[in-house]
Design an enzyme around this catalytic site. Structure first.
Site, PDB file in Angstrom:
ATOM      1  N   TRP A   1       0.836  -1.213   0.000  1.00 48.46           N
ATOM      2  CA  TRP A   1       0.000   0.000   0.000  1.00 48.46           C
ATOM      3  C   TRP A   1       0.860   1.248   0.000  1.00 48.46           C
ATOM      4  CZ3 TRP A   1      -4.360  -1.072  -1.900  1.00 48.46           C
ATOM      5  CH2 TRP A   1      -4.991  -2.279  -1.613  1.00 48.46           C
TER       6      TRP A   1
ATOM      7  N   LYS B   1     -12.321  -1.676   8.109  1.00 46.12           N
ATOM      8  CA  LYS B   1     -11.658  -2.638   9.015  1.00 46.12           C
ATOM      9  C   LYS B   1     -12.092  -2.356  10.455  1.00 46.12           C
ATOM     10  CE  LYS B   1      -8.059  -2.308   5.624  1.00 46.12           C
ATOM     11  NZ  LYS B   1      -8.265  -3.478   4.783  1.00 46.12           N
TER      12      LYS B   1
ATOM     13  N   ASP C   1      -1.111   6.641   6.756  1.00 48.40           N
ATOM     14  CA  ASP C   1      -2.216   5.790   6.316  1.00 48.40           C
ATOM     15  C   ASP C   1      -2.469   4.796   7.454  1.00 48.40           C
ATOM     16  OD1 ASP C   1      -3.873   3.865   5.261  1.00 48.40           O
ATOM     17  OD2 ASP C   1      -2.626   3.396   3.513  1.00 48.40           O
TER      18      ASP C   1
HETATM   19  N1  PMP Z   1      -4.007   1.300   2.792  1.00 54.00           N
HETATM   20  C1  PMP Z   1      -4.022   0.177   3.544  1.00 54.00           C
HETATM   21  C2  PMP Z   1      -3.060   0.064   4.690  1.00 54.00           C
HETATM   22  C3  PMP Z   1      -4.921  -0.844   3.266  1.00 54.00           C
HETATM   23  O1  PMP Z   1      -4.942  -1.961   4.004  1.00 54.00           O
HETATM   24  C4  PMP Z   1      -5.823  -0.689   2.172  1.00 54.00           C
HETATM   25  C5  PMP Z   1      -6.866  -1.714   1.825  1.00 54.00           C
HETATM   26  N2  PMP Z   1      -6.799  -2.918   2.378  1.00 54.00           N
HETATM   27  C6  PMP Z   1      -5.752   0.481   1.416  1.00 54.00           C
HETATM   28  C7  PMP Z   1      -4.841   1.443   1.763  1.00 54.00           C
HETATM   29  C8  PMP Z   1      -6.673   0.697   0.241  1.00 54.00           C
HETATM   30  O2  PMP Z   1      -7.931   0.948   0.736  1.00 54.00           O
HETATM   31  P1  PMP Z   1      -9.222   1.134  -0.174  1.00 54.00           P
HETATM   32  O3  PMP Z   1      -9.553  -0.210  -0.716  1.00 54.00           O
HETATM   33  O4  PMP Z   1     -10.234   1.666   0.803  1.00 54.00           O
HETATM   34  O5  PMP Z   1      -8.914   2.105  -1.247  1.00 54.00           O
END
Ligand code: PMP
Length: 356
Positions: free
Chosen positions: A101, A192, A168
């Site tokens: 991510w 989550k 994040d």
């Molecule tokens: N950052 C992290 C740490 C994640 O775990 C995730 C999704 N699992 C995201 C970003 C992306 O999130 P989204 O699907 O809401 O765009």
């Protein structure tokens, strides 16, 4: 019986939150209308958004510099919205590359300005959090992912710096006590620890805004959302309401101190079990292990599939590792009970007895 839900997100939510949310779909607050049928500018919904903001501020103990926003587009949109609002083309932001991510956030930031990857753990399959790095003085902000959902690492101590930190926190928001005022911008997808998919929480120190020279489309401009109190356009009303119910539940259960306490208990039970059974292996450096997502494996592929089958038979879901990583992953978000972790550790012990 409810399943033992170890999904990484969307994931387990408190049963009472689900019950209250379903009631609100039929009859919201006893007004004989569904939550899905009322206008987002009615007092009914404005009250929902205002109480949600207050609860976020209270749980995170944010000072008055902070604004709380509920936005669309998932955490992924924040990969773009952060540099769009904070970074000029000729300026440099520092990014930590600690997992999939974070590396996506890096690719997006490069579209808007210069990126200095100051720390990466890619050399060792992202199995640790790099801690010794220097931040050049002219750095506009430092971006990091507080919990790496896919790789199973977590920052347990954050860098001390006067440079603004952007975090994040999608997969560990509201799971522990932190000095949240040390971050100038925090974002998290809700699916989550905070509720249903469809809304992202963004917490911003408003003093860092208004410093880029580019034109920003209003829907992507944090300042416009602040001015409009998260009602710039129709917000994801249902996801915000589920976030409110989840925030109320966190507060009622004892706040972040209690969430942290539960995460400590669940994660130590799971990691102690992994470490005590030679059949299972966790390659993550001990001090950097995530209390939300434990990533581990059984070295023999055939046994791994057998273990996943046994999990399914026992009503345990979401144990398969991320598609690009493989192995096993047990996510232990706030709403996952200790009993679920006890159940899977029992299964692991029995499995190891049979197959070691
Ligand atoms: N950052 C992290 C740490 C994640 O775990 C995730 C999704 N699992 C995201 C970003 C992306 O999130 P989204 O699907 O809401 O765009």
């Amino acid at each position: 019986m409810r399943k033992h839900n170890f999904n990484s997100g969307p994931s387990v939510l408190p049963k009472e939150v689900l019950e209250q949310a379903s009631e609100a779909i039929i009859n919201f607050n006893g007004i004989n209308l569904s939550l899905l049928e009322i206008g987002h500018r009615t007092n009914w919904f404005v009250d929902v958004i205002e109480e949600s903001k207050l609860l976020v501020k209270e749980l995170m103990q944010l000072n008055n510099n902070y604004e709380v926003l509920f936005l669309h587009g998932g955490a992924t949109t924040q990969f773009m919205q952060v540099p769009l609002n904070l970074l000029n083309e000729n300026e440099t932001a520092a990014y930590c590359d600690n997992g999939i991510w974070g590396s996506k956030a890096i690719s997006e930031a490069k579209i808007f300005g210069k990126v200095n990857v100051i720390a990466s753990s890619k050399d060792q399959n992202y199995n640790y959090i790099p801690k010794s790095f220097t931040l050049p003085d002219n750095t506009k902000y430092l971006h990091l992912t507080s919990n790496n959902t896919v790789e199973g690492t977590q920052w347990h101590q954050f860098p001390e710096t006067t440079i603004p930190i952007v975090a994040d926190m999608s997969s560990d928001i509201f799971s522990r006590q932190l000095n949240f005022n040390q971050f100038q911008l925090i974002y998290a997808g809700a699916q989550k620890n905070m509720g249903a998919a469809g809304v992202s929480l963004v917490v911003i120190d408003k003093n860092i805004l208004g410093k880029v020279s580019r034109q920003i489309s209003p829907i992507l401009d944090y300042r416009k959302h602040i001015e409009a109190a998260s009602l710039l356009n129709t917000p994801p009303v249902f996801a915000i309401y589920v976030a409110l119910l989840t925030l109320r539940w966190i507060k009622k259960e004892g706040g972040l101190a209690e969430m942290e306490n539960r995460a400590n208990k669940k994660s130590s039970l799971l990691y102690n079990t992994i470490d005590s059974l030679p059949l299972f292996e966790c390659a993550i450096k001990k001090e950097d292990r995530s209390k939300m997502n434990a990533v581990f494996c059984i070295k023999e592929e055939v046994l791994q599939n057998k273990f996943l089958e046994e999990c399914k038979e026992e009503g345990m879901i979401g144990v398969k590792g991320y598609r690009t990583v493989g192995g096993l992953r047990v996510s232990m978000y706030n709403a996952l009970s200790l009993e679920s972790v006890e159940a899977i550790t029992m299964l692991m012990k029995n499995f190891a007895n049979k197959y070691s």
